[in-house]
Design an enzyme around this catalytic site. Sequence first.
Site, PDB file in Angstrom:
ATOM      1  N   HIS A 837      -2.239 -10.415  -2.678  1.00 20.74           N
ATOM      2  CA  HIS A 837      -3.638 -10.004  -2.587  1.00 20.74           C
ATOM      3  C   HIS A 837      -4.346 -10.400  -3.880  1.00 20.74           C
ATOM      4  O   HIS A 837      -4.083  -9.826  -4.933  1.00 20.74           O
ATOM      5  CB  HIS A 837      -3.723  -8.488  -2.359  1.00 20.74           C
ATOM      6  CG  HIS A 837      -3.207  -8.086  -1.016  1.00 20.74           C
ATOM      7  ND1 HIS A 837      -2.519  -6.908  -0.792  1.00 20.74           N
ATOM      8  CD2 HIS A 837      -3.283  -8.720   0.175  1.00 20.74           C
ATOM      9  CE1 HIS A 837      -2.195  -6.850   0.488  1.00 20.74           C
ATOM     10  NE2 HIS A 837      -2.652  -7.932   1.101  1.00 20.74           N
ATOM     11  N   GLU A 840      -5.804  -8.116  -6.643  1.00 18.73           N
ATOM     12  CA  GLU A 840      -4.915  -7.192  -7.338  1.00 18.73           C
ATOM     13  C   GLU A 840      -4.348  -7.828  -8.602  1.00 18.73           C
ATOM     14  O   GLU A 840      -3.151  -8.047  -8.739  1.00 18.73           O
ATOM     15  CB  GLU A 840      -3.817  -6.718  -6.371  1.00 18.73           C
ATOM     16  CG  GLU A 840      -4.409  -5.893  -5.235  1.00 18.73           C
ATOM     17  CD  GLU A 840      -3.483  -5.673  -4.042  1.00 18.73           C
ATOM     18  OE1 GLU A 840      -3.939  -5.059  -3.064  1.00 18.73           O
ATOM     19  OE2 GLU A 840      -2.326  -6.108  -4.087  1.00 18.73           O
ATOM     20  N   HIS A 934       1.953  -5.125  -6.097  1.00 18.98           N
ATOM     21  CA  HIS A 934       0.570  -4.977  -5.605  1.00 18.98           C
ATOM     22  C   HIS A 934      -0.250  -4.096  -6.540  1.00 18.98           C
ATOM     23  O   HIS A 934       0.283  -3.497  -7.471  1.00 18.98           O
ATOM     24  CB  HIS A 934       0.580  -4.319  -4.210  1.00 18.98           C
ATOM     25  CG  HIS A 934       0.965  -5.254  -3.109  1.00 18.98           C
ATOM     26  ND1 HIS A 934       0.084  -5.718  -2.177  1.00 18.98           N
ATOM     27  CD2 HIS A 934       2.166  -5.806  -2.803  1.00 18.98           C
ATOM     28  CE1 HIS A 934       0.711  -6.520  -1.340  1.00 18.98           C
ATOM     29  NE2 HIS A 934       1.976  -6.591  -1.693  1.00 18.98           N
ATOM     30  N   GLU A1019       3.226  -0.568  -6.145  1.00 20.96           N
ATOM     31  CA  GLU A1019       1.778  -0.416  -6.266  1.00 20.96           C
ATOM     32  C   GLU A1019       1.424   0.085  -7.662  1.00 20.96           C
ATOM     33  O   GLU A1019       1.955   1.085  -8.120  1.00 20.96           O
ATOM     34  CB  GLU A1019       1.265   0.612  -5.248  1.00 20.96           C
ATOM     35  CG  GLU A1019       1.546   0.249  -3.792  1.00 20.96           C
ATOM     36  CD  GLU A1019       0.501  -0.683  -3.202  1.00 20.96           C
ATOM     37  OE1 GLU A1019      -0.435  -1.066  -3.937  1.00 20.96           O
ATOM     38  OE2 GLU A1019       0.626  -1.022  -2.006  1.00 20.96           O
TER      39      GLU A1019
HETATM   40 ZN   LIG Z   1      -1.959  -5.351  -2.049  1.00 19.69          ZN
END
Ligand SMILES: [Zn+2]
EC number: 3.4.17.24
Length: 1154
Positions: A837, A840, A934, A1019
Amino acid sequence: MAEQEASGLQVLLRTLQSSSDRESILTILQLLGDLLSGGTDRRIRYMISKGGSEALLQTLVDTARTASPDYDILLPLFRLLAKVGLRGLGAVLGIGNTMVTKTDNGSAVMELTFKQRRAEDKKFGQKALELEALDVTLILARKNLCHSQNLLHCLWALRVFAASVTTAAMLGINGAMELLFKVITPYTQNRTRIIRAATEVLAALLKSKSNSRRAVNRGYVVGLLRLHQDWHSHDTANTYVLIRRGLLLCLKHIAALRSGREAFLAAQGMETLFSTTQNCLDDKSLEPVISIVLQILRQCYPKSPLPLVTASSAYAFPVPGSVTSDPPCVLTEEDFEDDGDEEVDKDSDSEDVKEEDDDLETDVNKLTSKPGPDRPEEELRQYEAMCLELSCSFEDLESKPGDDLSFEETQYANHHHIPTAASLKRHCLSKDQLSWGQEREDTGRTSLLSTVKMGRSSVHLASGKAPGMNPYQNAQSSGLGIDSSGSEIPDIQAFLNEDAWDIDAMSCPRMSASFSNSTRPRDATEVINKLLQTHPQHIPFHDPCLYMAKARRTRSVADFKMMAFPDLWGHRPPPSAQPMLERKCGIQRIKIFEDIRRLLQPSDIINKVVFSLDEPWPLQDTASDCLRFFSKFESGNLRKAIQVREFEYDLLVNADVNNTQHQQWFYFRVSGMRAAVPYRFNVINCEKPNSQFNYGMQPTLYSVKEALLGRPTWIRMGHEICYYKNHYHQSAAVTGGASGKCYYTLTFAVTFPHDEDVCYLAYHYPYTYSALMTHLDILEKSVNPKQVYFRQEVLCQTLGGNSCPLVTITAMPESKSADHVEQFRQRPYQVITARVHPGESNASWVMKGTLEFLVSSDPVARLLRENFIFKIIPMLNPDGVINGNHRCSLRGEDLNRQWLSPRAHLQPTIYHAKGLLYYLSSIGRSPVVFCDFHGHSQKKNVFLYGCSIKETLWQAESTVGTSTLVEDVSYRTLPKILDKLAPAFTMSSCSFLVEKSRASTARVVVWREMGVSRSYTMESSYCGCNQGPYQGLQFGTSELEEMGAMFCLGLLILELKSVSCSHHLLTRAATLLNAEEEVLDHYLQRCSSSSSSITSELDDEPACLEEIDYSTDSSSDQEGSFSELDRQIQECAFNKEEGDEEEEGPGQGRKASP
Ligand SMILES: [Zn+2]
């Protein structure tokens, strides 16, 4: 409750219904009253279950229908009914979490939030309707218009009946609203209790759409506005705030209808409410009024489309296959525009709440079966070439490598670099280039283990710095043009006149011609070289000249010609971590009133487009006094800037390429500013329904002048930050989605450190593809090839024509002896990926930390290299990163939803990443751990998502097959280790559920198809931490890099704890352990002793004090008035002499004196 008592209650209720004896009825009512006033809600619910509601309603109807109704019976009956009805509703709503929020004056209040649950008497309104209690109550109310006490009791009952939308509609049909308008009068000091009760009943009735429609048709909007104005102007002491609030609630419910909003606008409602509240915004006692005014104004602010020619990205790119834009993933506003006045009333309590557990995968087959490969076996051969470590024979290897100490210490000094936040140690390229290092003292080597030891308590918090203080302030006081070492810096301004850093000035004469010809060398390399001579800066693992070379090869859709200075020049972390920004009280309200003022008082509104990707470049005339914007550089994505007022700009960010949405990430350049003036920026096309910007997060800023003064640093900057729903709306036709969608504004103010500076603003610390390529080259050069096996190759080409790098890191074999080479080849794999992504960028900083640690000379890193082969794909979506996307690839699709069946020509990076994993799996070498890095926009801290069949089934309360299922719980070990080890990490946010909506993510596919039980998503918050040693701090790049290093240490400890851990490694680790004063041992013990109890996600942000989304009906008004109603009834029961002259100021609730 005792059975005897139960039967006693039933007898009482039966007697009540059948008896015609006045005294017995009175006695029973008295008894019931005592019973209910003393007990808890449980008692009331019990009474409901025994038919209490019906008995009371029946008695009411019977008593009321006699020729001369007996009010001695009716009044206590009404009180009981109101109480029971109230509790019935309480059960409907169910009382959810209790939480403490802060009011504007700083005092903490307990706020109840409601969660819909199964009701015990949700049919109370329905029962009243069926037993004709509605009619008799209305009749009694009409008869008693002049009898305050009786009327008040009728109103209480009506208030409870009206809480059900269907009964409210029925009351409306029977003329309840007309009756109430007879009671609600202009300002008076008489009968204020009655008037207040009547406004509350009216507001409840108007929750029914049919009632609201009737109110619009009968012109009640004008009447209500007049009443509001009248009470507002006369009630100067704010004695009757709750009456005023009641009137406003009526308007608010009417404004839920389109015709209601139209009537409100036609009646000059915006102007009226805006002007009546302007001079009392700071009056705390008016809080209940102002909050409703604000909701009405926001609701009625005319919706308009975004000021863009099209919602589609300004960049289009021809890609193979048909581009399928995701359907809008944001919440849609149901009552918007097409809310149709014909909508039928329905009781909200009849709808089932959709549980989030619906998304859990409960199909045991899907959870347990392992699908076959998605491609022919022979296709996997191509990945042999990416695993040369498995075939390399090391013929040219010396017999005793690694003893060339002098070689290592000079050329590869940076081996010792450990990217940790807690450590003050910073890497230097060479010893004669240390000048910059004065801010952070070089304390010599620091191993990661010793960092861990001191880590959790050695946060480098700025001492004595006020939160939110501009970290550049020290710089400013030292004076412009003076660098950190005190010498004067010439010609900064000359360099700043370079409008941007031209990637290839030589090859682009048109661009160079537009620059001033005075001081500017024609070649960008020369510029940089000259700058580097005058402003020496040395940033670990960065090199501006190399960056420039890399950037030339980076291919962008818009063919960027410029580089952003921060990416080119480099970033050095600030000397201290920055605290989260404390939210200013009522800041959102102030900003929204400023927005509304644009509509009502447009005299100072400029509304001039000053930058737009949709217009031919350059759009701006540099002579004017406005800010200049630019974003045509790697990862930049500002699409349009509109000057709204002198120091305020609306900004629109570009949608992802070949897409119409995903606006969240932003990165742009701004120049032409004045120092010490707060500029307000509004990013008006954000899509997420909430943001960490409401919870202490600040955007990042980089000042070129500061960089040239020796502080090349991205810092958290900005104040007056909030994030709220705005009045922009895009229709379904434009977005291509099923329904239209609404937008959110991120607003922040920036006070720039210097006049006429060039600054860059970003959502988060940028990290470009060119930065990665530069970094990898420097890393490769930094390692001693005799010790470290570091190979960089190309996984594949992206759709945009960029190389997706694949990095292999391990230790060279000890010697070329067969045993050593065999040990080398047999090392287990670890696979780490990141940045699928593009928005990010935090994931890239974590990855940077991982890479730098893995090649470092830290003993832990050495052990890791000697025992594992790391396969790293640091950027799975280079095209997205380059082109300033937030979420997608050039095909406009989320690549982390493509892992189930990626196609080589559509999603090449995913196809080949999966292919490589397939290949490893096919030769029996699946990785020990797979982790995809992420960034998380809604939560704080760092945490892992993993996969567990049992936890998923448990959570879904599915018992199918769980008893026979055997599952290894080792997926929990790594997060537990990291929880102990890494300051930013928290186990409490980790989740191991397999969601249907995540079936095509890397984590789930690698787990299911490759059988990797430790397959994770890691994350990292965009914001910072709310626990641990970094609690209250925003993440800087140091903290993120440290997390990357700690992740590696976690992998080592995971191995030491595993049964397969080799004796050799344990011995080596033990040595290390002694050397490090048994820190490792300490952690090992703590890890093994921690329980395996399931931790749940409890760390969601509390509801924001200010309503972000004004269209969601907050239940707090309802709850407030109910508890208030309850209080009044209670009070009345004990205090029969109530007159009408009591005060009704807020918060002056009398205590019931028994
Ligand atoms: Zn992500």
